[in-house]
Structure formats: C-alpha cells, structure tokens
Write a protein that holds these residues in place. Structure first.
Motif, PDB file in Angstrom:
ATOM      1  N   THR A 131     -20.993   4.471-126.772  1.00 19.83           N
ATOM      2  CA  THR A 131     -21.872   4.777-128.031  1.00 19.83           C
ATOM      3  C   THR A 131     -23.201   4.680-127.867  1.00 19.83           C
ATOM      4  O   THR A 131     -23.945   4.112-126.722  1.00 19.83           O
ATOM      5  N   GLU A 176     -25.054   2.309-129.225  1.00 20.05           N
ATOM      6  CA  GLU A 176     -25.220   1.018-129.052  1.00 20.05           C
ATOM      7  C   GLU A 176     -25.300   0.743-127.502  1.00 20.05           C
ATOM      8  O   GLU A 176     -26.032   0.004-126.972  1.00 20.05           O
ATOM      9  N   ASP A 177     -24.142   1.229-126.852  1.00 14.16           N
ATOM     10  CA  ASP A 177     -24.112   1.131-125.269  1.00 14.16           C
ATOM     11  C   ASP A 177     -25.346   1.692-124.656  1.00 14.16           C
ATOM     12  O   ASP A 177     -25.679   1.173-123.689  1.00 14.16           O
ATOM     13  N   GLU A 209     -35.270   1.412-129.511  1.00 17.02           N
ATOM     14  CA  GLU A 209     -34.497   0.626-129.994  1.00 17.02           C
ATOM     15  C   GLU A 209     -34.521   0.509-131.601  1.00 17.02           C
ATOM     16  O   GLU A 209     -33.518   0.390-132.216  1.00 17.02           O
ATOM     17  N   ILE A 244     -32.094   3.082-132.751  1.00 18.87           N
ATOM     18  CA  ILE A 244     -30.848   2.921-132.745  1.00 18.87           C
ATOM     19  C   ILE A 244     -30.673   1.873-133.775  1.00 18.87           C
ATOM     20  O   ILE A 244     -29.506   1.935-134.446  1.00 18.87           O
ATOM     21  N   ARG A 245     -31.276   0.940-134.009  1.00 18.31           N
ATOM     22  CA  ARG A 245     -31.261  -0.230-135.038  1.00 18.31           C
ATOM     23  C   ARG A 245     -31.268   0.449-136.373  1.00 18.31           C
ATOM     24  O   ARG A 245     -30.526  -0.184-137.178  1.00 18.31           O
ATOM     25  N   LEU A 268     -23.658   1.398-138.438  1.00 19.96           N
ATOM     26  CA  LEU A 268     -22.744   1.142-137.475  1.00 19.96           C
ATOM     27  C   LEU A 268     -21.765   2.369-137.105  1.00 19.96           C
ATOM     28  O   LEU A 268     -21.404   2.642-135.882  1.00 19.96           O
ATOM     29  N   ARG A 279     -23.888   4.809-135.064  1.00 14.16           N
ATOM     30  CA  ARG A 279     -23.982   4.523-133.669  1.00 14.16           C
ATOM     31  C   ARG A 279     -22.643   4.734-132.950  1.00 14.16           C
ATOM     32  O   ARG A 279     -22.665   5.117-131.545  1.00 14.16           O
TER      33      ARG A 279
END
Lengths: 453, 361
Positions: free
Chosen positions: A328, A330-331, A376, A379-380, A384, A387
C-alpha cells in the motif's frame, strides 16, 4: 564522474563478438580503461604500471568463455589479480613473545590511530585478553585525554601519561605497570607524525627498542592519494611495520591506497575501520576492496548497510505484501524513509552493479528532505482506505488531499505516479523471480545491439 | 589575497566585555583582556607577503626542503636535460602530474593537449611546455578565486564555520586562523561544536589558551546546534569581530551527520543575519581523488565558500585541489604547513602550480 568499469569495458569489447580469444590489441584497449579506473581509485602510478604489465601477460591468449563477455573476462582477470596482490587470506594479530604483548600504533596525523586503539582494545576484550591502553602522544593538544575518555567508556585501564613525559619513558613505565597488574596486551598510541620528520621517526625507533613490540601497526586513511606509497615505505623502512590498518573505509573512497601500501611494504592489511563506533573494526576482506577499487559496486557493503537500517521483520512483511499484491501507499512511505536512512539514492544505486542507470529514473522520489516531507504529508492526508487502495483516489479526492497536505494536485499526482511505477516494477521483479516470463519479448528487442549475445 | 586581516580600530572593544554572564551550563574559558592589544610586528608579515610573493615562496620551499632533508629539486632538471620534447618526457610529465594527485582525467587532458600542440609543431621547447602547463594549472586555480573580503559582513561579527571529514586538521587550522585574527587586533571567539569526538573540546580549549581567545563549549555529547546557539547568544552583547565554529569531523557519506551540519548552519543563520559568512572546508593534502566527493557532498549540504589545504609540509602535493577548483567554484584561502601556530599561509596559485612540479631526487 566515473562510469562503472564493467560498463566501460563492455563498450571497448562491443565489436568483439565471435572472436575466440582476445587479441593483444583488444587487451590493450581494455587495459587502458583498467588503468584509468585504478588511477582514479588512487592506486599509485608506479604500482598501476606494474600491475597492468602483469595483467597483460595473464590476459593475452585467454579464451573467451562462451557464457561471459570479454569485458567480464578481463574484469575477472583484473579482479583476481587484485585480490591476489592484496593478500589472499586475512592475517591474525601476533601476540607471541615473553611478557605482555605490545602493539605499537603509528601513522600520519589524523589517520585515526587513537580511535583505532580504542576499537582494538574492545576487540581484544572480546577475545578474552586484558588490554592496557597507553597514550604516548604528548604533542597534540588533548590527545592523551582523548584516549583516556575512550578507555573509560570501554572500561579498559589507561596509563596515566602526562605531556611533560618522554614517550619512550611512558612506554617503559607502562610496561612495568602491565607486568605488575597482569595486563597481557599493551596498545601504545603514538603521536601522528610526518614520515619526513627524522626526529620523531627516531623517537618511534627508540620506543620500539625499549618495549620490543610484537605488532607495529601502520594506520592509513583509506582516502589517501598517491602519496600513500612514500609514507608507507618510509614507515616500513624505519620501523619494519608488521601490518596495516586501513581506517575510514565506511566512506566512499575507492581505497586504492590499500593496494599501493600492500605493494610497497609487502605487509598484510590486518584490519579495517568502518565507522566511528568503537565496534566498527573488521577483518580485511581483499575481495571486497578489490571490487571497490575497480568501481564495480560493493554488493556486500550494500547488504550490510541495508541490514543496519532495515528491520528484518519489517522486510519480510514487505516481501509478503509484494507477493500478495498488497503493497500500500503506507508501505511506500515506509520504504522511502528507509531508503533515506541508508544514504542518498544515487549512492545506493551506485553500489549495485549495473544499476547505475536506474538512478536517473525520472519519477523516483528524490530522497531530499523537502520532497520527502511533502510525500509524507500527502500520504498522511489520505484516508486509511485511500492508502490501502490507491484506485479510489479520484480527482476530487486529489483536490482534498492537496488542500489537506498544503501541496498542489500535481504533487499528489506525482506521488501516486511514483507509487504505481514502483508497483509495476515490483510486478516485473516478481515475474523475474518466478521464471522471467514477464520481461520476455518486448524487453529483449529493446536491447542495444552490442549487448546481445 | 586575503583581506580579512585588515586591522579594525575599535576602542569600545576594550571598554566593554565585563560582567555579562549567562548562568547555565555553558562554560567559557575567559582570558586576560590585555592580550587583545595588537602586537604590531606580529601583524606585519601578512602584509609583507602581500607585496612580495617571492618571500612566501622562499619560506614555503625552505619549509618543505627542511622537512624533506633538502631532497627537493625542481623539475627543471627533467626539462633542462632535454633539447626537444620526446615521448619519454611526456611520460615523465604524466607521472609527475598523477603522482601529485591531479587525477587521471585532468592529467590526460593536460598531456594530450601538449601532445596535440607538439603534433601541430606549436611546441618544441621543453621549458615552454612546462610554462604552458603551469599557466594552465594556475588558470584552473585562479578561475575559482574570489576576493575574500566579499564574504565579510558589513557589520556585526564575521562568522566562520569550519567543516571537513575526520582527521584533516580542522581544529589545528582553527587555532592558526584565530591566531592570525588575534595578531591583527581582532576580537575572536571560538565555539567548540565538536561534541562527538572524545576530548575534541579540550583540544580547542588548549588552542584557546595558547592564543588567548575565549572558547565556548559544553560537555561531550551535547547537541552541537545548542552549543552554537549558546555561543552566539554569549557573543551577542560582547562585540566580537570574528566567531569561528569548530564542527565534528564527519564523513560526507553519513546522511544523518550531514543533516546535523545543516541544522547547525540554520541555527547560525537564525541567530546572525547572513551567517555563517564563510563555510570553510578543510582538505588534507594527502587526500586522493575522494576530495572531489568530499567537496561535492559538503557543498550540497552547506554552501562551502572557502578551502583550507592542510599538511602540505609532508611529501604530498595536494594536487587534488586543482581538480576541486576546476569542478567547483570555491577559492582556496589558506594552506597549512606545520603544527606550529604560525604555520599557516595565504594560498598562492602561481606558487602552488610551480610546487606541483617539484620532484624528489
């Protein structure tokens, strides 16, 4: 500035397909490149000259093994010869002799004697010995203090030298203390000095006479240039050194000085310093240094570097995810952050043989601080769900993410694009691992003529 | 040439300086004030050197000759012995240049250039060849030269941050540079921001005592940016002319340490407008081609504005700076030729290019 030697040799041999053996002319062209590579790696001029002559002899008439290209063939000959010259097997420190063994550390100013002394003490403790550190640098301000502090942090006793004492007296006294207190190894840290300073070189000879060391280790900076031979030769001539410690190898110097020093002194390189921590000392690996001198990338170093920053469990998790196609965003963020810890992207790519070109990939996020902060933030700013499933992110969501992260929609697009590119790349790599079907056809046609075989 | 050492007349300088204490963990090695009195004859040599390059050259060669046991001979012999330029001479030339750490690429360029000229019959006299080469090298060196005064601020303290890899001689160079300023009657402050290496702070403090200059420091292990911040805070009300910041030696490949340097740089900039005015990279003359990578990494991290080349009193020629000057636009300010406090000289390109051609007999 300097291309990979293998690549350059491949260029030299581009038209060579079909030849059974390498001709003298081929070899000569190739060796010209090898020579440049060695010189750029700071191997001494004369050493290079001799080396090239040796290799030429060995390479002429070598059959071109079918499976590998002539370029690789020459690299192999050169590499093997380098390993050979650097000393095949590692040589252990010598502690023989009556009474406590004495290790004398010598070298130029700033080569890393004091730090190496500390590291050596730690290494010896691990081997079950009882070292005694002896600061004998009475010239440089606070040099004694430096070793004392190191000793304290290691829990190793340090001889209470003072700057008004003569280094020879210090060494003699330390010997007495060691005998009385049951220390079995003295590490004498001498002042850095120029090899042309006859007075100070004389002082070292006096110390040697007074304590009869079983090891005289010449500490040399891996970044040293052509002058390494002059220095090493003089130290060896005056003191008959027993081994070499190559310091500061964690940098990106190609370390040609190692070859020069080995060649001119004939003494083994026993240890290498690989960092500022007191643990950062290793046995010398000739093959690794040979690869490095040739600029062939240093896969082992890379792996070690990666191991330093990547948590094994995390890595496995990621590998799992790649296999299951559940890598994802996140990864993705986590990955970028890990890469950053390892060093600059270019640097890492440079360490992987043949991967240099990938460093020029356009949409790869450059690991500079600002860019990374942006990535960052972007993505943040995703939910969820987003992501986990990037396909959800449509135009209006992109607008929201851009506003949320204080960036523009273009920035968001860029991040998503690099992520999808990475996904694609992973698919390909997976294919490669699984039997190479995925890159068949199309890729092969794209190869330049010279590289086909 | 360096215009940093023009005497500043500041009577209020002596007047102030009492009782402004910050009572935290910052330790300051205070020194007797009377030492700030400039000694005239000490300040003189710099200006003499400005006028007469030859004097400096003689000193440099004497210094080199002394340490080498007078084994130095000019390459002239190599050139004088020959009437024409033959391939052998070109080979010797190549060896001289490479052995001086000029690097294979630059050397090949220079030698190939000579070869081409030879082929076109533009060149036949060996001495002319040497002169051309020296001029070319000097050109590389001068190309990146910039007046040193430009970096100095119009008012307020002149802040110099000194950076470099481990063991190149940063602290020693700082001691010598500070001494130059002191001799010139300037009020100098040293900040010991190498909080990593054991006893690095003590080393700078001893230098401070030697030349009577206060040193701001904290314990080993403190945050270097904090030390710098406190140091600049301390300096605020005290009218220092020059503030020199010693940083820990770091390999340019260590990302986190380079980030730390960025932070120090930012802290200085926040505290003092336009600071640091000079970021001085120290390069060891024994360094080989890695000097390029060092310069690149440091310049990309903090904008390097000047170089100091140390340890030229050995047998290393320091030719790597020719490459550095070619590739980067950074002037060389000083050369270090020994461990004594006055073993620091202004850099002179012509002289340096000439010295590259010395060969040992």
């Amino acid at each position: 500035m300097f291309d990979n030697l293998s690549d350059r040799l491949n260029n030299v041999f581009r038209d060579l397909r079909g030849h059974g053996t390498l001709s003298e002319k081929n070899i000569q062209d190739a060796l010209k490149e090898v020579r440049m590579a060695l010189l750029e790696a700071d191997v001494n001029f004369k050493v290079v000259k001799e080396f090239i002559a040796t290799v030429q002899e060995k390479a002429v008439g070598t059959e071109v093994v079918q499976s590998i290209s002539p370029g690789q063939q020459v690299v192999k000959v050169v590499h093997d010869e380098l390993v050979n010259l650097l000393g095949g097997e590692s040589v252990a420190l010598d502690f023989t002799g009556k009474g406590p063994a004495v290790i004398l550390m010598v070298g130029l100013q700033g080569s890393g004697k004091t730090t190496t002394s500390g590291k050596l003490a730690k290494l010896l403790i691990k081997q079950g010995r009882r070292p005694y550190l002896v600061p004998a640098d009475v010239y440089r301000p606070a040099a004694i203090k430096q070793l004392t502090v190191l000793g304290e942090s290691l829990g190793v006793p340090v001889h209470p030298s003072t700057t008004d004492q003569n280094p020879v007296t210090i060494a003699k006294n330390a010997m007495l203390v060691a005998e009385k207190s049951g220390y079995d190894t003295l590490i004498i840290d001498t002042a850095g000095r120029l090899h042309v300073d006859e007075e100070l070189m004389g002082e070292l000879q006096n110390i040697r006479q007074a304590v009869n060391p079983s090891e005289i280790l010449f500490v040399a900076d891996a970044m040293t240039g052509q002058d390494a031979v002059t220095v090493a030769h003089k130290f060896n001539q005056d003191l008959e050194i027993t081994g070499v410690v190559l310091s500061k190898m964690e940098g990106d110097a190609r370390g040609g000085a190692a070859l020069s020093i080995k060649k001119v002194t004939g003494k083994p390189i026993k240890l290498v310093g690989t960092g500022e921590d007191l643990d950062a000392i290793e046995v010398f690996h000739p093959d690794r240094v040979a690869s490095r001198i040739l600029g062939m990338g240093d896969i082992l170093t890379l792996i070690e570097k990666a191991e330093e920053v990547v948590d094994k469990k995390d890595a496995e998790k990621i590998a799992q995810k790649i296999r299951k196609n559940s890598f994802t965003l996140e990864d993705f963020l986590g990955q970028i952050q890990q890469i950053r810890k390892m060093g600059s992207l270019e640097q890492i790519m440079g360490m992987i043989p043949g991967l240099n070109k990938m460093a020029k990939m356009q949409d790869m996020p450059k690991p500079d601080e600002k860019e990374l902060g942006k990535v960052e933030a972007i993505i943040r700013s995703m939910t969820l769900k987003e992501r986990a499933k990037h396909r959800l992110i449509d135009a209006s969501r992109r607008k929201r993410i851009a506003a949320g992260s204080g960036t523009s929609v273009q920035d968001v697009n860029k991040v998503i694009k690099s992520y999808t590119e990475m996904l694609k790349m992973m698919q390909k790599m997976k294919g490669k691992m699984g039997g190479g079907k995925a890159i068949a056809g199309k890729k092969r046609r794209k190869r330049p003529k010279g590289l086909m075989r | 040439m360096l215009g940093w050492f023009k005497k500043k007349i500041s009577p209020e300088l002596q007047a102030e300086e009492e009782d402004v204490r910050d009572g935290d963990d910052v330790s300051v090695v205070e020194v007797a004030e009377d030492s700030a009195e400039p000694q005239d004859e000490e300040a003189e040599p710099t200006s003499i050197l400005h006028e007469d390059v030859g004097v400096l050259f003689k000193r440099l060669t004497r210094k080199m000759a002394k340490t080498r046991g007078s084994m130095v001979a000019k390459v002239d012999e190599l050139f004088l012995g020959k009437k024409v330029i033959d391939p052998e001479l070109l080979d010797d030339l190549e060896e001289i240049l490479i052995t001086a750490d000029l690097g294979a690429v630059t050397t090949m360029e220079l030698v190939d250039d000579a070869r081409a000229k030879l082929a076109r019959n533009e060149l036949s006299d060996p001495l002319v060849l040497r002169k051309t080469l020296q001029e070319k090298i000097t050109e590389y060196l001068v190309g990146s030269d910039k007046p040193a005064e430009l970096v100095m601020p119009a008012e307020g303290p002149f802040v110099i941050m000194v950076v470099g890899v481990n063991g190149v001689g940063k602290t020693t160079s700082i001691g010598k540079i500070a001494n130059k300023f002191v001799n010139d009657g300037q009020k100098v402050l040293l900040i010991a921001a190498d909080t990593f290496r054991a006893a690095a702070v003590e080393q700078l403090k001893i230098w401070g005592e030697r030349i009577n200059v206060p040193v701001i420091s904290q314990d080993t292990g403190a945050d270097p940016s904090a030390v710098v911040f406190d140091g600049l805070e301390y300096a605020e009300k005290r009218n220092f002319d020059v503030i020199i910041i010693d940083t820990a030696g770091r390999l340019h490949t260590k990302v986190n340490l380079m980030e730390e340097l960025k932070k120090i740089n930012r802290v200085i900039g926040k505290k003092i407008a336009g600071g640091p005015h000079e970021v001085m990279l120290v390069i060891d003359a024994t360094t080989g081609q890695n000097g390029i990578a060092q310069t690149r990494a440091f310049s990309e991290t903090v904008k390097v504005t000047g170089l100091t080349l140390t340890k030229l009193d050995g047998t290393a020629k320091g030719g790597i700076v020719v490459n550095i000057c070619r590739e980067f636009d950074i002037p060389i300010r000083f050369i270090g030729i020994g461990e004594q406090v006055d073993d620091l000289r202004d850099f002179d390109p012509v002289e340096f290019a000439e010295a590259l051609f010395f060969v040992e007999k």
